[in-house]
Design a protein around this motif. Structure first.
Motif, PDB file in Angstrom:
ATOM      1  N   CYS A  68       0.841  -1.188   0.000  1.00  0.00           N
ATOM      2  CA  CYS A  68       0.000   0.000   0.000  1.00  0.00           C
ATOM      3  C   CYS A  68       0.882   1.246   0.000  1.00  0.00           C
ATOM      4  O   CYS A  68       1.785   1.363   0.819  1.00  0.00           O
ATOM      5  CB  CYS A  68      -0.898  -0.006   1.230  1.00  0.00           C
ATOM      6  SG  CYS A  68      -1.833   1.531   1.396  1.00  0.00           S
TER       7      CYS A  68
ATOM      8  N   CYS B  25      -0.111   3.278   3.739  1.00  0.00           N
ATOM      9  CA  CYS B  25       0.224   2.754   5.070  1.00  0.00           C
ATOM     10  C   CYS B  25       1.453   1.853   5.038  1.00  0.00           C
ATOM     11  O   CYS B  25       1.989   1.507   6.085  1.00  0.00           O
ATOM     12  CB  CYS B  25      -0.970   2.016   5.685  1.00  0.00           C
ATOM     13  SG  CYS B  25      -1.360   0.454   4.875  1.00  0.00           S
TER      14      CYS B  25
ATOM     15  N   GLY C 237      -4.592  -2.784   5.371  1.00  0.00           N
ATOM     16  CA  GLY C 237      -4.181  -1.759   6.314  1.00  0.00           C
ATOM     17  C   GLY C 237      -5.334  -1.321   7.193  1.00  0.00           C
ATOM     18  O   GLY C 237      -6.447  -1.813   7.047  1.00  0.00           O
TER      19      GLY C 237
ATOM     20  N   CYS D 220      -7.391   3.996   5.886  1.00  0.00           N
ATOM     21  CA  CYS D 220      -6.332   4.105   4.880  1.00  0.00           C
ATOM     22  C   CYS D 220      -7.030   4.005   3.519  1.00  0.00           C
ATOM     23  O   CYS D 220      -7.593   2.963   3.178  1.00  0.00           O
ATOM     24  CB  CYS D 220      -5.296   2.992   5.039  1.00  0.00           C
ATOM     25  SG  CYS D 220      -4.085   3.004   3.686  1.00  0.00           S
TER      26      CYS D 220
ATOM     27  N   CYS E 234      -6.239   1.167   0.940  1.00  0.00           N
ATOM     28  CA  CYS E 234      -6.639  -0.142   1.488  1.00  0.00           C
ATOM     29  C   CYS E 234      -8.157  -0.281   1.501  1.00  0.00           C
ATOM     30  O   CYS E 234      -8.703  -1.329   1.154  1.00  0.00           O
ATOM     31  CB  CYS E 234      -6.079  -0.346   2.899  1.00  0.00           C
ATOM     32  SG  CYS E 234      -4.331  -0.810   2.896  1.00  0.00           S
TER      33      CYS E 234
HETATM   34 ZN   LIG Z   1      -3.043   0.993   3.312  1.00  0.00          ZN
END
Ligand SMILES: [Zn+2]
Ligand SMILES: [Zn+2]
Length: 187
Positions: free
Chosen positions: A77, A80, A87, A91, A94
């Motif tokens: 990602c 994060c 995550g 986020c 995510c």
């Molecule tokens: Zn993330």
């Protein structure tokens, strides 16, 4: 169903707390990934796995969910820094990936009731990314895994009754008694 040698739960209901059970949950998607690579590329570990993963998540609706979930595990990602789609809640990349994953295909395994694979998929996804979900729901999700993997599926009434128990704050032992006792049996 088998007891986990490390936590004593039915495998893999001890995830995340039990590392062995968490590995077994990951293995549910990993076995799908290996089968996909073998079928499409003739090897379980072909070169360029990351590129293959990117290709898969570009077209999640063309692949089964285990392959898509495993592909996300192989991507990082940008926000994060964790595995994409797993995550913390909030986020953005995510959260987005966690939504896209549900456009993947689900095919019931031979000999299981229709809908078992869908239930397994949702419970695996929540168990692998429990952020932002209530502790009681995460408990229900992880306890469901051994029964679903065993090819069982609650009837609509059993599923509703189990949810109602969760709503009343049932203990882990009470929930386990219902899930491992009643689900998939009776009319
Ligand atoms: Zn993330
Ligand atoms: Zn365990």
């Amino acid at each position: 169903m088998r007891r986990c040698g490390e936590c004593g739960q039915w495998e893999p209901a001890g995830a995340h707390g039990c590392a062995r059970c968490a590995r077994l949950v990951d293995e549910i998607v990993e076995e799908g990934w290996r089968a996909f690579l073998e079928r499409e590329f003739g090897a379980p570990e072909p070169p360029g796995e990351r590129l293959i993963a990117e290709m898969v998540v570009d077209e999640p609706d063309r692949h089964v969910w285990r392959v898509v979930d495993a592909a996300y595990d192989r991507l990082t990602c940008p926000e994060c820094g964790g595995r994409l789609s797993r995550g913390p809640a909030g986020c953005a990349p995510c959260d987005l990936a966690n939504g896209f994953r549900y456009s993947a295909i689900e095919i019931d395994r031979p000999g299981v009731p229709p809908g078992n694979e869908h239930a397994l998929r949702v419970n695996v996804a929540v168990t692998r990314r429990p952020y932002g979900i209530s502790a009681s729901e995460v408990l229900l999700r992880r306890l469901s895994l051994p029964a679903l993997l065993d090819g069982r599926l609650p009837t609509v009434e059993q599923a509703q009754a189990t949810k109602a128990l969760v709503g009343k704050g049932a203990s882990e032992a009470e929930l386990a008694a219902v899930i491992f006792g009643d689900w998939g049996s009776g009319p």
